[in-house]
Design a protein around this motif. Structure first.
Motif, mmCIF file in Angstrom:
data_model
loop_
_atom_site.group_PDB
_atom_site.id
_atom_site.type_symbol
_atom_site.label_atom_id
_atom_site.label_comp_id
_atom_site.label_asym_id
_atom_site.label_seq_id
_atom_site.Cartn_x
_atom_site.Cartn_y
_atom_site.Cartn_z
ATOM 1 N N ALA A 1 0.843 -1.197 0.000
ATOM 2 C CA ALA A 1 0.000 0.000 0.000
ATOM 3 C C ALA A 1 0.879 1.248 0.000
ATOM 4 N N ASP A 2 0.475 2.232 -0.796
ATOM 5 C CA ASP A 2 1.181 3.507 -0.838
ATOM 6 C C ASP A 2 0.424 4.515 0.019
ATOM 7 N N THR A 3 0.991 5.692 0.202
ATOM 8 C CA THR A 3 0.368 6.717 1.042
ATOM 9 C C THR A 3 -0.940 7.240 0.454
ATOM 10 N N ASP A 4 -1.144 7.097 -0.858
ATOM 11 C CA ASP A 4 -2.388 7.552 -1.485
ATOM 12 C C ASP A 4 -3.460 6.458 -1.502
ATOM 13 N N SER A 5 -3.248 5.379 -0.740
ATOM 14 C CA SER A 5 -4.177 4.239 -0.604
ATOM 15 C C SER A 5 -4.179 3.302 -1.804
ATOM 16 N N THR A 6 -3.274 3.506 -2.752
ATOM 17 C CA THR A 6 -3.137 2.568 -3.856
ATOM 18 C C THR A 6 -2.521 1.282 -3.318
ATOM 19 N N VAL A 7 -3.056 0.134 -3.724
ATOM 20 C CA VAL A 7 -2.515 -1.151 -3.295
ATOM 21 C C VAL A 7 -2.118 -1.938 -4.538
ATOM 22 N N VAL A 8 -0.890 -2.437 -4.542
ATOM 23 C CA VAL A 8 -0.366 -3.232 -5.649
ATOM 24 C C VAL A 8 -0.084 -4.622 -5.110
ATOM 25 N N TYR A 9 -0.366 -5.654 -5.911
ATOM 26 C CA TYR A 9 -0.237 -7.040 -5.457
ATOM 27 C C TYR A 9 0.801 -7.788 -6.283
#
Length: 188
Positions: free
Chosen positions: A167-175
């Motif tokens: 998760a990044d600070t902008d709430s983007t989540v990469v899997y």
């Protein structure tokens, strides 16, 4: 008089997790797990999501909270299983109609997966990943409601794997899928 401000679904989930957690991990790690759980459930249609704070076998504290769940479709297919599925689909197509040139229908049932919630700012080493792999089983335990169905285990699943949720600070989540050890490469 001010209007009542209701918490968002994510805030409610985080508050519920904090109330139910055994305080064995930092609250920020529980919040991160709740954020990833919310993303998987509402953005990617995962089901049967569960939070794990202790190892399923030894009941020892995990290095950090993990999630487990069932994705809507299979995330990873072993290369040898992929070949068998293609052969089976080819035989089924032949049986349906000789000379039919329709596409192969390859269907692999989804499998329960481990999910490791992380932040982009964290530094991960092989030692830290190994500690996570040491605490988990090959396949996450089934929820009590599904146990009675007794689905057969996948004989092709021979190594542990986790879905690394970053998760990044902008709430983007990469899997990303991370395997424990060396895995035979897939064929394209």
């Amino acid at each position: 008089m001010k209007p009542a401000v209701l918490p968002s679904p994510l805030q409610s989930l985080i508050q519920d997790e904090q109330l139910q957690s055994d305080r064995s991990h930092l609250p920020s790690l529980h919040s991160l797990a709740a954020q990833v759980q919310h993303n998987l459930q509402y953005q990617h249609a995962w089901s049967d999501l569960r939070l794990h704070t202790h190892a399923p076998v030894a009941n020892e504290l995990l290095p950090r909270p993990l999630l487990s769940g069932l994705p809507p479709q299979r995330l990873y297919t072993h290369p040898d299983e992929q070949i068998e599925l293609l052969k089976e689909a080819g035989r089924a197509r032949k049986e349906r109609k000789e000379g039919n040139t329709s596409a192969l229908e390859v269907k692999a049932e989804p499998e329960r997966e481990w999910i490791l919630p992380t932040r982009l700012s964290e530094k991960w080493t092989l030692r830290r990943l190994a500690a996570v792999f040491d605490g988990i089983t090959l396949v996450p335990p089934e929820p009590r409601s599904v146990k009675e169905q007794e689905r057969p285990a996948n004989p092709w699943r021979t190594t542990k794997r986790i879905v690394l949720a970053t998760a990044d600070t902008d709430s983007t989540v990469v899997y990303y899928i991370v395997h424990d050890g060396v895995v035979k490469p897939r064929q394209n």
